[in-house]
Design a protein around this motif. Structure first.
Motif, PDB file in Angstrom:
ATOM      1  N   LEU A 275       0.814  -1.214   0.000  1.00  0.00           N
ATOM      2  CA  LEU A 275       0.000   0.000   0.000  1.00  0.00           C
ATOM      3  C   LEU A 275       0.851   1.269   0.000  1.00  0.00           C
ATOM      4  O   LEU A 275       0.314   2.375  -0.071  1.00  0.00           O
ATOM      5  CB  LEU A 275      -0.925   0.009   1.217  1.00  0.00           C
ATOM      6  CG  LEU A 275      -2.075  -1.002   1.215  1.00  0.00           C
ATOM      7  CD1 LEU A 275      -2.803  -0.989   2.552  1.00  0.00           C
ATOM      8  CD2 LEU A 275      -3.057  -0.684   0.076  1.00  0.00           C
ATOM      9  N   GLY A 276       2.162   1.113   0.081  1.00  0.00           N
ATOM     10  CA  GLY A 276       3.051   2.272   0.058  1.00  0.00           C
ATOM     11  C   GLY A 276       3.252   2.923   1.409  1.00  0.00           C
ATOM     12  O   GLY A 276       3.521   4.129   1.486  1.00  0.00           O
ATOM     13  N   PHE A 277       3.132   2.126   2.486  1.00  0.00           N
ATOM     14  CA  PHE A 277       3.337   2.645   3.832  1.00  0.00           C
ATOM     15  C   PHE A 277       4.525   1.927   4.488  1.00  0.00           C
ATOM     16  O   PHE A 277       4.343   1.114   5.400  1.00  0.00           O
ATOM     17  CB  PHE A 277       2.087   2.454   4.683  1.00  0.00           C
ATOM     18  CG  PHE A 277       0.869   3.172   4.189  1.00  0.00           C
ATOM     19  CD1 PHE A 277       0.879   4.555   4.047  1.00  0.00           C
ATOM     20  CD2 PHE A 277      -0.284   2.469   3.869  1.00  0.00           C
ATOM     21  CE1 PHE A 277      -0.250   5.219   3.599  1.00  0.00           C
ATOM     22  CE2 PHE A 277      -1.416   3.124   3.417  1.00  0.00           C
ATOM     23  CZ  PHE A 277      -1.400   4.512   3.281  1.00  0.00           C
ATOM     24  N   PRO A 278       5.745   2.215   4.071  1.00  0.00           N
ATOM     25  CA  PRO A 278       6.890   1.520   4.667  1.00  0.00           C
ATOM     26  C   PRO A 278       7.059   1.823   6.151  1.00  0.00           C
ATOM     27  O   PRO A 278       7.545   0.989   6.911  1.00  0.00           O
ATOM     28  CB  PRO A 278       8.085   2.040   3.858  1.00  0.00           C
ATOM     29  CG  PRO A 278       7.621   3.344   3.281  1.00  0.00           C
ATOM     30  CD  PRO A 278       6.157   3.166   3.015  1.00  0.00           C
ATOM     31  N   GLY A 279       6.643   3.020   6.582  1.00  0.00           N
ATOM     32  CA  GLY A 279       6.735   3.357   7.995  1.00  0.00           C
ATOM     33  C   GLY A 279       5.845   2.479   8.854  1.00  0.00           C
ATOM     34  O   GLY A 279       6.201   2.116   9.981  1.00  0.00           O
ATOM     35  N   ASP A 280       4.686   2.108   8.295  1.00  0.00           N
ATOM     36  CA  ASP A 280       3.781   1.223   9.018  1.00  0.00           C
ATOM     37  C   ASP A 280       4.352  -0.191   9.112  1.00  0.00           C
ATOM     38  O   ASP A 280       4.222  -0.866  10.140  1.00  0.00           O
ATOM     39  CB  ASP A 280       2.415   1.186   8.334  1.00  0.00           C
ATOM     40  CG  ASP A 280       1.692   2.518   8.421  1.00  0.00           C
ATOM     41  OD1 ASP A 280       2.216   3.489   7.853  1.00  0.00           O
ATOM     42  OD2 ASP A 280       0.622   2.581   9.045  1.00  0.00           O
ATOM     43  N   ALA A 281       4.973  -0.631   8.010  1.00  0.00           N
ATOM     44  CA  ALA A 281       5.602  -1.951   8.029  1.00  0.00           C
ATOM     45  C   ALA A 281       6.703  -1.995   9.082  1.00  0.00           C
ATOM     46  O   ALA A 281       6.829  -2.973   9.832  1.00  0.00           O
ATOM     47  CB  ALA A 281       6.165  -2.272   6.643  1.00  0.00           C
ATOM     48  N   ALA A 282       7.484  -0.929   9.157  1.00  0.00           N
ATOM     49  CA  ALA A 282       8.538  -0.874  10.163  1.00  0.00           C
ATOM     50  C   ALA A 282       7.951  -0.834  11.574  1.00  0.00           C
ATOM     51  O   ALA A 282       8.519  -1.400  12.513  1.00  0.00           O
ATOM     52  CB  ALA A 282       9.424   0.352   9.930  1.00  0.00           C
ATOM     53  N   ALA A 283       6.793  -0.171  11.729  1.00  0.00           N
ATOM     54  CA  ALA A 283       6.162  -0.060  13.049  1.00  0.00           C
ATOM     55  C   ALA A 283       5.759  -1.425  13.596  1.00  0.00           C
ATOM     56  O   ALA A 283       5.802  -1.652  14.803  1.00  0.00           O
ATOM     57  CB  ALA A 283       4.949   0.863  12.976  1.00  0.00           C
ATOM     58  N   VAL A 284       5.333  -2.329  12.711  1.00  0.00           N
ATOM     59  CA  VAL A 284       4.993  -3.683  13.148  1.00  0.00           C
ATOM     60  C   VAL A 284       6.196  -4.319  13.828  1.00  0.00           C
ATOM     61  O   VAL A 284       6.089  -4.890  14.930  1.00  0.00           O
ATOM     62  CB  VAL A 284       4.525  -4.539  11.954  1.00  0.00           C
ATOM     63  CG1 VAL A 284       4.276  -5.971  12.400  1.00  0.00           C
ATOM     64  CG2 VAL A 284       3.262  -3.958  11.336  1.00  0.00           C
ATOM     65  N   TRP A 285       7.340  -4.232  13.182  1.00  0.00           N
ATOM     66  CA  TRP A 285       8.546  -4.860  13.726  1.00  0.00           C
ATOM     67  C   TRP A 285       9.042  -4.147  14.977  1.00  0.00           C
ATOM     68  O   TRP A 285       9.558  -4.775  15.909  1.00  0.00           O
ATOM     69  CB  TRP A 285       9.633  -4.899  12.653  1.00  0.00           C
ATOM     70  CG  TRP A 285       9.296  -5.915  11.608  1.00  0.00           C
ATOM     71  CD1 TRP A 285       8.650  -5.706  10.424  1.00  0.00           C
ATOM     72  CD2 TRP A 285       9.510  -7.324  11.708  1.00  0.00           C
ATOM     73  NE1 TRP A 285       8.464  -6.890   9.756  1.00  0.00           N
ATOM     74  CE2 TRP A 285       8.980  -7.905  10.517  1.00  0.00           C
ATOM     75  CE3 TRP A 285      10.094  -8.149  12.658  1.00  0.00           C
ATOM     76  CZ2 TRP A 285       9.032  -9.272  10.278  1.00  0.00           C
ATOM     77  CZ3 TRP A 285      10.153  -9.509  12.426  1.00  0.00           C
ATOM     78  CH2 TRP A 285       9.623 -10.052  11.243  1.00  0.00           C
TER      79      TRP A 285
END
Length: 303
Positions: A275-285
Motif C-alpha cells: 500500500l506504500g506505507f513503509p513506515g507502518d511496516a517498520a512499526a509492526v517490527w
C-alpha cells in the motif's frame, strides 16, 4: 443518594465528537448514573469548553495523556471510592441509545456475569455491525468481533456468554475490579480490555453480550489501526504479543507465536509495503521488538 453506575467518558481528540457522546447521556436519571468526563490531557484544553456546555456532568482533568488505561483507571478508582455498583466505560466516539444502560445493568443480575458489552453499530453507515459479541483464542493469539461489517438484520440478537469484550462500551461490576484489579497501565492503550477480560474469566467471572442494549460508534468502517498510523500499529502489535504471552499456557505459546508471526507480523508487513506505507511496516517490527525487550508504558516511552 450516590449513583449506582458511574459512566466514564475519556475525552481526547475532537470535542464535537465527545459532545455528541455526552448529548446521548443527558436523559440518564441522576439516581441511576453519574456521568464523569475525563479530559485526558488534551493540549487545546477543549475539556474546559465541554465542562461549560455539559455542566450537569462531573468533569475532571489529567495534566498529561495517561492513555486509555491510565485515564480510565483514575475515574474507576474514584467510582469505587464513592460506592458505585458498576462502571460503564464509553468511548468518546460512541453514543448510548435510550434504554441501553438499563438493559446492560439488568444483565449483571445473572450469576457471575461481571463484564457486559452491548451490540455496537456503526454510526455511519447506519445499521452496520461493529461488534455483536467477541471471541478470543489464546491458541492463535487472535480476537475477533462477531458480525463486524454485516448489516444488522437481527441475526446476532441472542444474548450470551463471550470470550472477548471490547472497551468501547463496557459495563463492569464493582466486584470484578475489586477482585482482579483495574486496567494494566503499562499497556497505555490497546489490548487492556482483552487483558482485563482474561483476568476476569480466570477468576470465574463471565463475559456477556447483551443485544437488547445498543451503542452507536463513530469509527469509520474502513478505518483500521493496521494501516496509515505507525504509532497505533506499533502499540497494537506490542500489546497483543504481551497480553497473549502473559495469559497463554506453554502449549498455547507454542501455537500462537508462529500463528501471530504469519497472521499479524508478516501479513501486515507485506500489506503496508504494497500500500506504500513503509513506515507502518517498520512499526509492526518495532512493536515486536518492544514486546521482546519488555518496553512498556506511555507515548514518550515508545516513540
Amino acid at each position: 443518594m450516590a449513583a449506582r453506575i458511574h459512566v466514564i467518558v475519556l475525552h481526547w481528540g475532537d470535542p464535537a465528537v465527545t459532545a455528541s457522546c455526552l448529548d446521548s447521556l443527558r436523559d440518564l436519571p441522576e439516581s441511576l448514573a453519574e456521568v464523569v468526563v475525563i479530559d485526558n490531557g488534551t493540549p487545546d484544553r477543549s475539556g474546559e469548553r465541554l465542562a461549560e456546555s455539559h455542566a450537569r456532568f462531573t468533569h475532571l482533568r489529567h495534566e498529561r495523556n495517561l492513555g486509555f488505561a491510565g485515564g480510565n483507571n483514575a475515574a474507576m478508582r474514584r467510582a469505587l471510592e464513592r460506592g458505585a455498583e458498576a462502571v460503564l466505560l464509553l468511548n468518546n466516539d460512541a453514543e448510548l441509545t435510550p434504554g441501553a444502560l438499563i438493559s446492560l445493568s439488568a444483565a449483571l443480575e445473572q450469576p457471575r456475569v461481571g463484564l457486559v458489552n452491548p451490540k455496537i453499530l456503526h454510526h455511519d453507515p447506519p445499521q452496520t455491525i461493529w461488534y455483536a459479541g467477541g471471541k478470543h483464542s489464546l491458541w492463535a493469539g487472535h480476537s475477533r468481533h462477531r458480525g463486524r461489517g454485516e448489516s444488522d438484520q437481527g441475526q446476532h440478537d441472542r444474548a450470551g456468554e463471550v470470550t472477548f469484550v471490547t472497551g468501547c462500551a463496557l459495563l463492569i461490576r464493582r466486584e470484578v475490579l475489586e477482585q482482579v484489579g483495574l486496567f494494566d497501565e503499562s499497556l497505555f492503550m490497546y489490548a487492556e480490555d482483552l487483558d482485563l477480560g482474561l483476568r476476569a474469566r480466570r477468576a470465574g467471572w463471565r463475559l456477556w453480550y447483551e443485544p437488547a442494549a445498543t451503542v452507536l460508534h463513530r469509527e469509520k468502517v474502513l478505518r483500521r489501526k493496521t494501516v496509515a498510523d505507525p504509532f497505533r500499529l506499533r502499540l497494537a502489535t506490542r500489546n497483543a504479543l504481551r497480553v497473549n504471552w502473559r495469559h497463554a499456557s506453554l502449549p498455547q505459546r507454542i501455537t500462537f507465536v508462529p500463528w501471530f508471526g504469519l497472521r499479524w507480523v508478516l501479513y501486515l508487513t507485506v500489506k503496508n509495503l504494497l500500500l506504500g506505507f513503509p513506515g507502518d511496516a517498520a512499526a509492526v517490527w518495532r512493536g515486536v521488538f518492544d514486546a521482546v525487550r519488555g518496553r512498556t508504558g506511555s507515548l514518550e516511552s515508545v516513540h
